[in-house]
Design a protein around this motif. Structure first.
Motif, short mmCIF file in Angstrom:
data_model
loop_
_atom_site.label_atom_id
_atom_site.label_comp_id
_atom_site.label_asym_id
_atom_site.label_seq_id
_atom_site.Cartn_x
_atom_site.Cartn_y
_atom_site.Cartn_z
N HIS A 45 -10.10 -5.99 2.37
CA HIS A 45 -9.04 -5.13 2.91
C HIS A 45 -9.65 -3.87 3.53
CE1 HIS A 45 -4.68 -4.28 3.04
NE2 HIS A 45 -5.13 -3.06 3.21
N LYS A 49 -6.83 -1.88 7.77
CA LYS A 49 -5.66 -2.68 7.41
C LYS A 49 -4.65 -1.86 6.59
CE LYS A 49 -6.10 -7.10 6.26
NZ LYS A 49 -6.60 -8.26 5.46
N GLY A 50 -4.90 -0.58 6.44
CA GLY A 50 -4.00 0.26 5.64
C GLY A 50 -4.72 0.72 4.40
N ASP A 121 -0.51 -0.96 0.48
CA ASP A 121 -1.07 -1.95 1.41
C ASP A 121 -1.88 -3.02 0.67
OD1 ASP A 121 -0.23 -0.56 3.84
OD2 ASP A 121 -1.71 0.95 3.26
N VAL A 152 2.52 -7.98 -0.94
CA VAL A 152 1.30 -7.15 -0.80
C VAL A 152 0.13 -7.93 -1.41
CG1 VAL A 152 0.24 -4.94 -1.44
CG2 VAL A 152 2.70 -5.06 -0.99
#
Lengths: 238, 238
Positions: A45, A49-50, A121, A152
């Protein structure tokens, strides 16, 4: 060749050996475990991607075991330094003062897990470790339920919380449909990994070949400075 | 803008604060410090340049300070896992059993520093840390002399050993012509950095902005998962 795994009993014996004849302290092992978890999140992640990562910490690690809340708190600290914005759910604080390190970085602690999940996220599930067995106690059933239902992506530490370490997901009830996207096995995979369908990593680059031989598991081929290695379900490097 | 540095006194106060109100344990800080040192070696001396790393560990870290032998031992463990072949010179063992972790990895301990140096590709100087002052005591004068004369590249931890933390290299005698190629400053550079001519790194990615502000130093811009950042003599990122 099937993936070699470590039973809950063997994992506990290994921890004990690392901390006695191996001369590791719990703080060293916890730091390295949390570092591994943070590297998995960074890999699966990336920041673009946040960056809002919700870290759910269980009641573990009150001086007896590596797993549980301690790994999550250490991972959250590293994530904060990488540039993420972690939030901590930690309803059962251990006697350790580790959480102070997060407060000093202005990392918020939240009490309402489902609403924190709505603005996350990514989630790190560091609720239960390899020492988990039996029933999911309060206040965690609602947390597991939220993890089952959320879209999520979730990274679980050592075990998807509520799963039996040997048998995998519960046959019914809370956790029976909890299938996280990512799993990081600390030191070595546990038997439940056979029931896991997502991307799997091994973390904890501190095991000596002699220890791995004694406990009959494989040390993965770590690359460069990585503290983690991705393996497929047969344990081979991807 | 001149590089902001941390006096020996301020560095000791900072360590004390990290371990009290900061809730860090010495084992956590030592693990992160040693990890930083190992990453500098990996950066400046990649495996293909020769993997024999001689790590010289001083008498420090007997439960009071981060620096000294402990950092070197932790760095050597990580280097071994990266694929290097470390060798340890550790004439004054502290009460800590940390060296056992190296013995379990079959890392050799040597007693004759000058001959070990002859077969090394790189040296880590973790002899004295920021708490050093006064005279170089036995058996270290011969070690410093060997480091002064060798062509093997040296990475010093926090200070080129024998240098005064505030004033830099001694005016005469042992250490007066010791100029290592690489220096890694843990947490923040010490005043001696003004006399250092090689490549300089800052390590220890665990400092909160509030601590850095209180002690008036800059946290460098770490990249990605790096635990180290290279800075030039003015403290700017390279």
């Amino acid at each position: 060749m099937a993936l070699k795994t470590l039973s809950a009993k063997a994992a506990a014996a290994l921890d004990k050996e690392l901390m006695s004849t191996g001369a590791f302290s719990i703080d060293q092992l916890m730091e390295l475990a949390g570092l591994s978890v943070s590297q998995v999140v960074y890999r699966v992640h990336p920041l673009n991607k946040g960056n809002r990562v919700l870290v759910a910490c269980g009641p573990g690690n009150n001086g007896k075991l590596i797993n549980g809340g301690g790994d999550g708190l250490v991972a959250a600290r590293h994530l904060r330094h990488y540039g993420y914005q972690p939030t901590i759910y930690y309803p059962k604080r251990s006697k350790s003062e580790l959480y102070q390190q997060l407060e000093d970085l202005d990392v918020p602690f939240v009490e309402d897990f489902p609403s924190a999940l709505n603005s996350a996220d990514h989630v790190v599930d560091a609720i239960f470790g390899f020492s988990f067995s039996g029933e999911v106690r309060e206040p965690f059933p609602a947390v597991i339920k939220a993890l089952e239902e959320t879209k999520v992506p979730v990274t679980s530490v050592d075990a998807p919380s509520s799963w039996n370490i040997e048998e995998g997901p519960p046959k019914s009830g809370v956790g029976s449909s909890f299938h996280p996207e990512f799993l990081v096995s600390l030191t070595a995979p546990k038997p439940l990994v056979k029931h896991f369908q997502g991307r799997h990593f091994v973390g904890g680059r501190f095991v000596s070949p002699s220890i791995a031989k004694k406990y009959d598991f494989e040390v993965p081929e770590y690359q460069g400075l990585d503290q983690i290695a991705e393996t497929n379900p047969t344990g081979q490097k991807l």
